[in-house]
Motif scaffolding. Structure first.
Motif, short mmCIF file in Angstrom:
data_model
loop_
_atom_site.label_atom_id
_atom_site.label_comp_id
_atom_site.label_asym_id
_atom_site.label_seq_id
_atom_site.Cartn_x
_atom_site.Cartn_y
_atom_site.Cartn_z
N UNK A 66 -4.74 -28.74 39.81
CA UNK A 66 -4.11 -27.85 38.83
C UNK A 66 -4.04 -28.37 37.39
N UNK A 67 -4.51 -27.55 36.48
CA UNK A 67 -4.40 -27.88 35.06
C UNK A 67 -3.58 -26.79 34.38
N UNK A 68 -2.37 -26.59 34.88
CA UNK A 68 -1.50 -25.59 34.26
C UNK A 68 -0.75 -26.25 33.10
N UNK A 69 -0.24 -25.40 32.21
CA UNK A 69 0.45 -25.93 31.02
C UNK A 69 -0.50 -25.90 29.84
N UNK A 70 -0.06 -26.35 28.70
CA UNK A 70 -0.91 -26.29 27.50
C UNK A 70 -1.23 -24.85 27.18
N UNK A 82 -6.69 -22.97 38.44
CA UNK A 82 -5.51 -22.32 37.84
C UNK A 82 -5.51 -20.81 38.06
N UNK A 83 -6.70 -20.23 38.16
CA UNK A 83 -6.79 -18.77 38.27
C UNK A 83 -5.90 -18.24 39.40
N UNK A 84 -5.90 -18.99 40.52
CA UNK A 84 -5.09 -18.57 41.67
C UNK A 84 -3.60 -18.47 41.32
N UNK A 85 -3.22 -19.27 40.32
CA UNK A 85 -1.80 -19.37 39.99
C UNK A 85 -1.41 -18.48 38.81
N UNK A 86 -2.34 -18.32 37.86
CA UNK A 86 -1.95 -17.73 36.56
C UNK A 86 -1.30 -16.37 36.68
N UNK A 87 -1.87 -15.51 37.51
CA UNK A 87 -1.32 -14.16 37.58
C UNK A 87 -0.49 -13.92 38.83
N UNK A 115 9.34 -23.86 27.32
CA UNK A 115 8.64 -23.80 26.04
C UNK A 115 8.59 -25.19 25.39
N UNK A 116 7.44 -25.53 24.85
CA UNK A 116 7.30 -26.86 24.25
C UNK A 116 6.78 -26.72 22.82
N UNK A 117 7.13 -27.69 21.99
CA UNK A 117 6.64 -27.64 20.61
C UNK A 117 5.16 -27.99 20.53
N UNK A 118 4.73 -28.89 21.40
CA UNK A 118 3.33 -29.32 21.39
C UNK A 118 2.73 -29.19 22.79
N UNK A 119 2.49 -27.95 23.23
CA UNK A 119 2.08 -27.78 24.63
C UNK A 119 0.84 -28.58 25.01
N UNK A 120 -0.11 -28.72 24.09
CA UNK A 120 -1.32 -29.46 24.46
C UNK A 120 -1.06 -30.96 24.64
N UNK A 121 0.03 -31.42 24.05
CA UNK A 121 0.37 -32.83 24.20
C UNK A 121 1.52 -32.95 25.20
N UNK A 122 1.79 -31.88 25.91
CA UNK A 122 3.01 -31.85 26.70
C UNK A 122 2.81 -31.94 28.20
N UNK A 123 3.60 -31.10 28.84
CA UNK A 123 3.77 -31.17 30.28
C UNK A 123 2.69 -30.32 30.95
N UNK A 124 1.49 -30.88 31.13
CA UNK A 124 0.42 -30.09 31.73
C UNK A 124 -0.35 -30.94 32.73
#
Ligand code: PEP
Ligand code: MG
Length: 587
Positions: free
Chosen positions: A343-347, A307-312, A360-369
């Motif tokens: 990739x483990x983006x999201x959450x 993810x680091x490659x993507x985050x910034x 934006x999600x209400x439950x990002x850890x249970x969401x689209x990641x």
């Protein structure tokens, strides 16, 4: 002088990364969090516009400097992005809109610029054209810099701390923590957060102390205040007295001499007293960490967080860019294995400025990641899989999918991988056709169907950070419930045992790559449960190896067997702690 400066104040938080640091504080304020808003008096209005001009000039100089450095140290292609940033600064429409906003509202220029750039970012991120959408990220990056300059924060941006500092923030997003100046951060302290937030993972990998959940500390301190951070007990001491410093100095001396012993012993192999070899691997997220993997004698990489490659980044890295990054790691470590996690983006790890990809999600850890995101955005997933496959021609690579919830997802991911292999073959590009593929086990449904997943996996790696949060229903970054996040909960231990038993029935090895693996108090329990390898921040290999070399595997198995009969997380923890202390003397 502020009278409070002389009073020692002890603030309790949650211990997140051990160690002691003493120094001056740098308060990090995320620029999109607090932009002050106020009316500007008539005669000061002219200064306000001049201030804006100066901030634009300073921003231009900073970006040009970074561009030149990147061009020189990395390459002209990588520096192109900064041309796009410079173009944002030249954008007369954005500048004009800011001035008009200022003239009509009479509010300070930061507020006007923040509003104008915010409207731009929103408009760009909603455009139905991928290239133009990416510009939203560029505008966001530049806007943040301009705001930092207006607020006088630029010299102290996290990535370029002027001097060694204790970083105090209300929270550090993954992109913030990824950009922390690793040579100058003495410690990380956050108002919120918990033990497995990304900021803490970064702190542990840097081996700097971290204390989280120190409510409102950012409001109580200012830049330059002196503090002592005790990452062992989760305490921050503001304005520590001489006697406190003396006491901590003694503790630090003890820890230092223990550290020296650890490093000496680390040259030896990770073999228990009864002759069982244990594989200790490293978690990394960027190529520069390969040096640490070698320095600490880790046996390859058990988790490469890509993810680091993507985050910034202001746009999704291309197949070629990713290939170069993966190849650099793989080549330097060959013939040792590198497990590259897709990739483990999201959450807790959204990609900054990409609201269209990560709504934006209400439950990002249970969401689209993670794999859910990749299976929906197969263009992004395929670029990454091809890049990993290409890197496999340069060393020993394994692919690992995060957040697998069941067999169907694994089958779908493997089908995409098969397409990528076929495409590369057609292009005549070399790769390892027999590349081993494994799954992270970090969702209870995966743990419960480990027997099914094992049939299609070459290995498992248990992500305890997530597995614990999902098993116990404890949001891993919520400090209010952090005390309930218990790695020694019987549910966790039974689940680990179940995963190991099911995997071993199919001859599938099981590693652990969550933070639990790098904690020397937990390592014997994990090994006793039958875990085959442990992967951790490189700097933690010596501590874990030390306890491995001081214990018998037979005793670790007895510890695990006993833990499986116990009902209290605290008592199980106490047993693990006693096991550790009986074998490892710190003083
Ligand atoms: C985990 O969940 O344990 C893990 C290693 O993955 P991450 O911390 O990146 O979610
Ligand atoms: Mg995880």
């Amino acid at each position: 002088m502020d009278p409070r400066a002389k009073t020692e104040i002890i603030v309790q938080g949650i211990s997140a990364s051990p160690g002691i640091a003493y120094g001056q504080i740098f308060v990090y304020i995320q620029s999109d969090v607090e932009v002050p808003s106020y009316l500007v008096d008539g005669e000061k209005r002219i200064d306000e516009v001049a201030r804006f001009d100066r901030a634009l000039v300073a921003t231009r100089q900073q970006i040009t400097k970074i561009k030149n450095e990147v061009e020189k140290n990395i390459g002209p292609e990588e520096a192109l992005i900064f041309d796009a940033h410079l173009m944002v600064l030249e954008d007369q429409a954005l500048i004009g809109e800011t001035i008009r906003e200022f003239e009509s509202s009479g509010r300070n220029i930061e507020t006007c610029f923040n509003q104008a750039s915010g409207r731009y970012i929103k408009a760009f991120s909603e455009i139905d054209d991928a290239y133009l959408r990416e510009r939203a990220g560029d505008i966001r990056d530049v806007a943040q810099r301009v705001l930092q300059n207006l607020l006088g924060q630029a010299e102290n941006a996290l990535s370029r701390l002027a001097e060694k500092r204790i970083v105090v923030a209300n929270d550090l997003s993954p992109s913030d923590s990824a950009s922390v100046d690793r040579s100058a951060a003495l410690a990380l302290v956050t108002d919120s957060g918990s033990k497995t937030s990304h900021a803490v993972i970064v702190a542990r990998s840097m081996k700097v102390p971290a204390v989280v959940g120190v409510r409102n500390l950012t409001k109580r301190v200012k830049n330059g205040d002196w503090a002592l951070v005790d990452g062992y007990d989760g305490i921050v001491i503001l304005n520590p007295s001489e006697s406190t410093l003396f006491r901590y100095g003694k503790i630090q001396e003890q820890k230092k001499s223990f550290e020296t012993r650890l490093l000496e012993a680390n040259r030896q192999p990770a073999v228990t007293l009864d002759g069982v070899a244990v594989q200790l691997m490293a978690n990394i997220e960027k190529v520069e960490e390969v040096a640490q993997v070698k320095n600490y004698f880790a046996e390859g990489v058990g988790l490469y967080r890509t993810e680091y490659l993507f985050l910034n980044a202001s746009r999704i890295p291309t197949e070629q860019e990713q290939f170069l990054a993966y190849k650099a790691v793989v080549e330097q470590l060959a013939p040792q294995p590198v497990i590259i996690r897709t990739l483990d983006l999201g959450g807790d790890k959204p990609m900054a400025g990409n609201a269209d990809l990560f709504p934006k999600e209400n439950n990002p850890f249970m969401g689209f990641r993670a794999i859910r995101f990749c299976l929906e955005h197969q263009d992004i997933f395929k670029d990454q899989l091809r890049a990993i496959l290409m890197a496999s021609a340069h060393g020993k690579v394994r692919i690992m999918y995060p957040m697998i919830s069941g067999s169907e997802e694994l089958v779908r991911a493997n089908a995409v991988l098969a397409e990528c292999k076929a495409e590369l073959k057609q292009r005549g590009v070399a790769f390892d056709e027999a590349i081993p593929v494994g799954a992270m086990i970090e969702i209870p449904s995966a743990a419960m169907t480990a027997d099914l997943l094992a049939k299609d996996c070459a290995f498992f790696s248990v992500g305890t950070n997530d597995l614990i949060q999902y098993l116990l229903a404890i949001d891993r970054v919520n400090d209010r419930i952090a005390h309930l996040y218990e790695p020694t909960h019987p549910a966790v231990i039974r689940t680990l045992k179940h995963i190991v038993d099911e995997a071993h029935r199919e001859q599938v090895p099981v590693g652990v790559c969550g933070e639990m693996a790098g904690d020397p108090v937990f390592a014997p329990l994990l090994l006793g449960l039958g875990i085959d390898s442990l992967s951790m921040a490189p700097a933690w290999v010596p501590s874990v190896k030390y306890v491995v070399r001081a214990m018998k595997m037979a005793d670790a198995r007895a510890l695990a067997a006993e833990a499986l009969t116990m009902s209290s997380p605290k008592e199980i923890y106490a047993r693990c702690d006693a096991f550790y202390r009986a074998r490892v003397k710190v003083d």
